[in-house]
Write a protein that holds these residues in place. Sequence first.
Motif, short mmCIF file in Angstrom:
data_model
loop_
_atom_site.label_atom_id
_atom_site.label_comp_id
_atom_site.label_asym_id
_atom_site.label_seq_id
_atom_site.Cartn_x
_atom_site.Cartn_y
_atom_site.Cartn_z
N GLY A 64 0.78 -1.02 0.09
CA GLY A 64 -0.13 0.04 -0.10
C GLY A 64 0.82 1.44 0.02
N PRO A 65 0.32 2.50 -0.32
CA PRO A 65 1.09 3.61 -0.19
C PRO A 65 1.65 3.94 0.96
CG PRO A 65 -1.13 4.05 -0.58
CD PRO A 65 -0.70 2.59 -0.71
N VAL A 66 3.03 4.29 1.09
CA VAL A 66 3.63 4.64 2.29
C VAL A 66 4.34 5.88 2.19
CG1 VAL A 66 5.67 3.96 3.92
CG2 VAL A 66 3.84 2.24 3.13
N ARG A 67 4.60 6.84 3.33
CA ARG A 67 5.12 7.97 3.59
C ARG A 67 6.36 7.72 4.47
NH1 ARG A 67 3.29 12.41 1.20
NH2 ARG A 67 4.28 13.87 2.49
N ILE A 68 7.52 8.17 3.95
CA ILE A 68 8.74 7.98 4.85
C ILE A 68 9.20 9.57 5.35
CG2 ILE A 68 10.88 7.21 5.02
CD1 ILE A 68 10.41 4.81 3.44
N HIS A 69 9.31 9.64 6.53
CA HIS A 69 9.67 11.09 7.10
C HIS A 69 11.06 11.08 7.31
CE1 HIS A 69 9.48 14.81 9.39
NE2 HIS A 69 10.20 14.20 10.23
N THR A 70 12.02 11.88 7.18
CA THR A 70 13.59 11.93 7.12
C THR A 70 13.87 13.51 7.81
OG1 THR A 70 13.65 10.09 5.63
CG2 THR A 70 15.73 11.52 6.17
N GLU A 71 14.64 13.30 8.75
CA GLU A 71 15.24 14.56 9.17
C GLU A 71 16.90 14.38 8.99
OE1 GLU A 71 13.86 16.05 12.78
OE2 GLU A 71 11.79 15.19 12.34
N VAL A 72 17.50 15.40 8.76
CA VAL A 72 19.08 15.65 8.85
C VAL A 72 19.41 16.88 9.81
CG1 VAL A 72 21.29 15.54 7.67
CG2 VAL A 72 19.31 13.94 6.96
N GLN A 73 20.12 16.89 10.63
CA GLN A 73 20.51 18.11 11.58
C GLN A 73 21.85 18.34 11.48
OE1 GLN A 73 18.81 17.92 15.50
NE2 GLN A 73 16.73 17.09 14.66
N GLY A 74 22.23 19.47 10.82
CA GLY A 74 23.75 19.59 10.61
C GLY A 74 24.17 19.52 9.26
N GLU A 115 6.78 9.95 -0.50
CA GLU A 115 5.61 8.80 -0.75
C GLU A 115 6.29 8.06 -1.49
OE1 GLU A 115 1.10 8.66 -1.69
OE2 GLU A 115 1.93 10.65 -1.33
N LEU A 116 6.23 6.43 -1.14
CA LEU A 116 6.46 5.37 -2.11
C LEU A 116 5.15 4.45 -2.41
CD1 LEU A 116 9.65 4.32 0.40
CD2 LEU A 116 9.60 5.93 -1.64
N GLN A 117 5.58 4.18 -3.67
CA GLN A 117 4.54 3.66 -4.53
C GLN A 117 4.18 2.01 -3.92
OE1 GLN A 117 5.19 3.63 -8.57
NE2 GLN A 117 5.57 5.97 -8.45
N SER A 118 2.88 1.61 -3.94
CA SER A 118 2.61 0.16 -3.61
C SER A 118 2.84 -0.66 -4.73
CB SER A 118 1.06 0.22 -3.66
OG SER A 118 0.49 -1.22 -3.56
N GLY A 119 3.35 -1.84 -4.64
CA GLY A 119 3.73 -2.78 -5.84
C GLY A 119 5.05 -2.40 -6.53
N THR A 120 5.85 -1.84 -5.70
CA THR A 120 7.15 -1.54 -6.25
C THR A 120 8.09 -1.97 -5.11
OG1 THR A 120 6.48 0.24 -7.65
CG2 THR A 120 8.74 0.31 -7.09
N GLU A 121 9.15 -2.66 -5.46
CA GLU A 121 10.40 -3.08 -4.84
C GLU A 121 11.54 -1.84 -4.93
OE1 GLU A 121 11.83 -6.68 -5.71
OE2 GLU A 121 9.87 -7.83 -5.08
#
Length: 323
Positions: A64-74, A115-121
Amino acid sequence: MIVKSRIEGLQDWLFIEDIPDTCLPNSPLNEKKTVIERHPIHMANYQLSTGGLFILYSEMSFKGPVRIHTEVQGETVTSQFVFYRHQDNRKIKTSFHGRGRHNVRYIPSFVEDYELQSGTEYDYFLVVLSKDFYFRLIAPESVLHEDFVQKINKGQYTSFAHDDMFVTHEMLKVISELKDNKRTGELRRIHTESKISELLVYQLEQLNDSFIEEREPLASDDVVKLLKARAILDERYAQAPTQKTLAEEIGMSESKLRQSFKDYFSITIYDYLTRVRMEKARSLLLDEGKSIAEVANATGYNHQQNFSAAFKKYFGIAPSDIR
């Protein structure tokens, strides 16, 4: 620098790493592995970190569709590679598979959601360097990255290339060597740093090649010819035509074919043909259980010894060792 990431909807962070900006002598390499199996997510992560350095390998697929949250400090310099393939395409089976793009970016802290797609590796390879670590690998005064350094000195977000570039065979080999490294201790550190330097050189080299002004841009007819040339190599790898014959078949001079093929596909004709043969050889050995002699013959090698030497040079192991 602090690097952290999480999947929206999951309470825990995938990782939170507080990494010193400076690489101290004899600072240990820290390894960590995590696996997430929670609908709709499959994710396997491997992390390697030390002072000024964070490396992440991630294999991901989603139902299913998934959202990944990423933070970089510095202040960081990131070398990022993304490979993806639809799950119904099973023709290629490699550690890093499918279509691959890459770039190098200077990031003076950021927060982003993907946002990453469903059905994709997805296979994801990321190197995060502190600014000090990056300049220890490539001197600030190097002509290889003058424009990049000017933006870094101003604290401005910037990247090697405006658009992400295609991953080359040479880059794939370095990534695999980093991923599969079995060394320990100080030897592991030395090997890791040398391979990161090598990877950055290949990325800079590709960028600089794309900026050579004296080469005329390819006409649409030439692109069609190059695609035809690649299709011929894909289909007739076992009895591949010489470069002279290939040029005649597509209606292009041999010298222009050699240069244009490398410019457009970021790989030489010879290396591309080797890649096709080796990936086919791996499939025949693993998936079809063919003997080494049968595979050598099927992939265009007249002698089994020549095939075995080529296979080991390409993959780092002998064909007899992958069964």
